[in-house]
Design a protein around this motif. Structure first.
Motif, mmCIF file in Angstrom:
data_model
loop_
_atom_site.group_PDB
_atom_site.id
_atom_site.type_symbol
_atom_site.label_atom_id
_atom_site.label_comp_id
_atom_site.label_asym_id
_atom_site.label_seq_id
_atom_site.Cartn_x
_atom_site.Cartn_y
_atom_site.Cartn_z
ATOM 1 N N GLU A 178 -62.972 82.078 -1.697
ATOM 2 C CA GLU A 178 -62.620 83.295 -2.448
ATOM 3 C C GLU A 178 -62.560 83.015 -3.942
ATOM 4 O O GLU A 178 -63.066 83.778 -4.752
ATOM 5 N N PHE A 179 -61.920 81.899 -4.296
ATOM 6 C CA PHE A 179 -61.790 81.537 -5.708
ATOM 7 C C PHE A 179 -63.142 81.163 -6.312
ATOM 8 O O PHE A 179 -63.519 81.658 -7.373
ATOM 9 N N LEU A 180 -63.867 80.303 -5.618
ATOM 10 C CA LEU A 180 -65.153 79.825 -6.139
ATOM 11 C C LEU A 180 -66.164 80.958 -6.264
ATOM 12 O O LEU A 180 -67.012 80.948 -7.170
ATOM 13 N N ASN A 181 -66.079 81.939 -5.365
ATOM 14 C CA ASN A 181 -66.979 83.090 -5.419
ATOM 15 C C ASN A 181 -66.437 84.209 -6.303
ATOM 16 O O ASN A 181 -67.047 85.271 -6.412
ATOM 17 N N MET A 182 -65.259 83.962 -6.893
ATOM 18 C CA MET A 182 -64.635 84.911 -7.831
ATOM 19 C C MET A 182 -64.429 86.282 -7.200
ATOM 20 O O MET A 182 -64.739 87.314 -7.784
ATOM 21 N N LEU A 215 -55.725 66.514 -8.901
ATOM 22 C CA LEU A 215 -56.371 67.764 -8.489
ATOM 23 C C LEU A 215 -57.883 67.670 -8.658
ATOM 24 O O LEU A 215 -58.650 68.047 -7.762
ATOM 25 N N THR A 216 -58.300 67.161 -9.796
ATOM 26 C CA THR A 216 -59.733 67.038 -10.081
ATOM 27 C C THR A 216 -60.421 66.129 -9.066
ATOM 28 O O THR A 216 -61.497 66.452 -8.549
ATOM 29 N N LYS A 217 -59.782 64.998 -8.763
ATOM 30 C CA LYS A 217 -60.358 64.059 -7.798
ATOM 31 C C LYS A 217 -60.429 64.676 -6.407
ATOM 32 O O LYS A 217 -61.429 64.518 -5.695
ATOM 33 N N LYS A 218 -59.367 65.386 -6.002
ATOM 34 C CA LYS A 218 -59.348 66.010 -4.673
ATOM 35 C C LYS A 218 -60.440 67.065 -4.550
ATOM 36 O O LYS A 218 -61.122 67.153 -3.523
ATOM 37 N N LEU A 219 -60.611 67.859 -5.603
ATOM 38 C CA LEU A 219 -61.649 68.889 -5.574
ATOM 39 C C LEU A 219 -63.035 68.258 -5.501
ATOM 40 O O LEU A 219 -63.885 68.683 -4.714
ATOM 41 N N ASN A 220 -63.257 67.232 -6.315
ATOM 42 C CA ASN A 220 -64.548 66.540 -6.277
ATOM 43 C C ASN A 220 -64.806 65.926 -4.910
ATOM 44 O O ASN A 220 -65.927 65.967 -4.396
ATOM 45 N N ASN A 221 -63.767 65.354 -4.302
ATOM 46 C CA ASN A 221 -63.910 64.770 -2.964
ATOM 47 C C ASN A 221 -64.191 65.827 -1.905
ATOM 48 O O ASN A 221 -64.719 65.510 -0.830
ATOM 49 N N ASN A 222 -63.821 67.082 -2.211
ATOM 50 C CA ASN A 222 -64.085 68.195 -1.292
ATOM 51 C C ASN A 222 -65.373 68.934 -1.656
ATOM 52 O O ASN A 222 -65.607 70.039 -1.179
ATOM 53 N N GLY A 223 -66.169 68.323 -2.507
ATOM 54 C CA GLY A 223 -67.467 68.893 -2.847
ATOM 55 C C GLY A 223 -67.445 69.962 -3.911
ATOM 56 O O GLY A 223 -68.430 70.688 -4.089
ATOM 57 N N VAL A 224 -66.325 70.085 -4.643
ATOM 58 C CA VAL A 224 -66.212 71.072 -5.717
ATOM 59 C C VAL A 224 -66.294 70.353 -7.057
ATOM 60 O O VAL A 224 -65.427 69.536 -7.390
ATOM 61 N N GLU A 251 -72.868 71.974 -15.694
ATOM 62 C CA GLU A 251 -73.020 72.898 -14.569
ATOM 63 C C GLU A 251 -71.931 72.710 -13.502
ATOM 64 O O GLU A 251 -72.239 72.506 -12.310
ATOM 65 N N PRO A 252 -70.659 72.784 -13.877
ATOM 66 C CA PRO A 252 -69.579 72.649 -12.896
ATOM 67 C C PRO A 252 -69.373 73.942 -12.117
ATOM 68 O O PRO A 252 -69.893 74.997 -12.489
ATOM 69 N N GLN A 253 -68.580 73.850 -11.063
ATOM 70 C CA GLN A 253 -68.197 75.057 -10.315
ATOM 71 C C GLN A 253 -66.895 75.650 -10.853
ATOM 72 O O GLN A 253 -66.613 76.827 -10.643
ATOM 73 N N ILE A 254 -66.091 74.808 -11.503
ATOM 74 C CA ILE A 254 -64.833 75.255 -12.096
ATOM 75 C C ILE A 254 -64.678 74.598 -13.470
ATOM 76 O O ILE A 254 -64.950 73.404 -13.625
ATOM 77 N N LEU A 255 -64.220 75.371 -14.448
ATOM 78 C CA LEU A 255 -63.854 74.839 -15.761
ATOM 79 C C LEU A 255 -62.334 74.811 -15.855
ATOM 80 O O LEU A 255 -61.672 75.829 -15.633
ATOM 81 N N ILE A 256 -61.771 73.641 -16.172
ATOM 82 C CA ILE A 256 -60.329 73.502 -16.371
ATOM 83 C C ILE A 256 -60.068 73.171 -17.833
ATOM 84 O O ILE A 256 -60.685 72.254 -18.392
ATOM 85 N N LEU A 257 -59.160 73.907 -18.454
ATOM 86 C CA LEU A 257 -58.790 73.681 -19.846
ATOM 87 C C LEU A 257 -57.364 73.136 -19.922
ATOM 88 O O LEU A 257 -56.448 73.678 -19.308
#
Length: 201
Positions: free
Chosen positions: A23-27, A56-65, A127-133
């Motif tokens: 839901e989040f990734l598909n906005m 958080l960043t590592k967990k998301l990357n490990n989950n393919g995000v 080309e990320p799937q999420i931008l974190i500031l």
């Protein structure tokens, strides 16, 4: 009674659940609003928050995000170095009043011509799937979070953007450090309220 650190850990578990969701990734569920989210946290827990953002960043990357984390302070230092040099900026700081130095910083960083384009170009390149500031507190008051978000609205629309904010956000007002009113900003979603929406569907 939960400690502040325990609450922070729990909040980051929620953030992971939300940001890893389709839901989040598909906005989804934005009702035409920009894909911006804010994650407020207690400034007194800044060190722990920095650690949790890395986890958080590592967990998301490990989950393919794929995630791109940009620190507003690091961007500022890089732009100052590239356009005037830090040594020269330090000299300017010694010679000018705080207000004039602030204006000199803002002029060199140039939100419209340098700062926002740097973020936009980095997103296009990575080309990320999420931008974190991050780094909102470190750049105050010469870079204001609501100005960054306002100017990113037309630049970053294809992926969700999550800003970690050291203060409070009630969906209308940004209160930096829980005390200083940064400004009103209505277009971002509180990340914790978005979790509630997912749960109810």
């Amino acid at each position: 009674m939960r400690s502040g650190h325990d609450k922070l850990i729990e909040n980051f578990k929620t953030i992971f659940e939300v940001t890893a969701s389709k839901e989040f990734l598909n906005m989804e569920g934005l009702n035409g609003e920009v894909p911006f989210w804010i994650a407020p946290y207690d400034i007194q827990l800044q060190d722990q928050a920095d650690t949790e953002i890395n986890h958080l960043t590592k967990k998301l990357n490990n989950n393919g995000v794929t995630v791109l984390v940009l620190d507003l302070f690091e961007i500022s230092v890089r732009l100052l170095e590239d356009n005037i040099g830090l040594d020269k900026m330090f000299m300017v700081e010694k010679k000018k009043t705080k207000d004039k130095f602030k204006k000199a910083l803002q002029s060199t960083l140039n939100l419209h011509e340098r700062f926002i384009p740097f973020i936009s170009n980095t997103v296009k390149k990575e080309e990320p799937q999420i931008l974190i500031l991050t780094g909102v507190g470190s750049v105050y008051p010469f870079i204001r979070s609501h100005n960054v978000l306002n100017n990113l609205q037309s630049a970053i629309t294809a992926i969700p953007t999550l800003m970690f904010f050291p203060g409070e956000y009630n969906g209308k007002a940004l209160n930096l450090f829980g005390d200083l009113k940064d400004d009103n900003y209505y277009r971002a979603f509180n990340i914790f309220e978005y979790k509630i929406n997912i749960t109810k569907r």
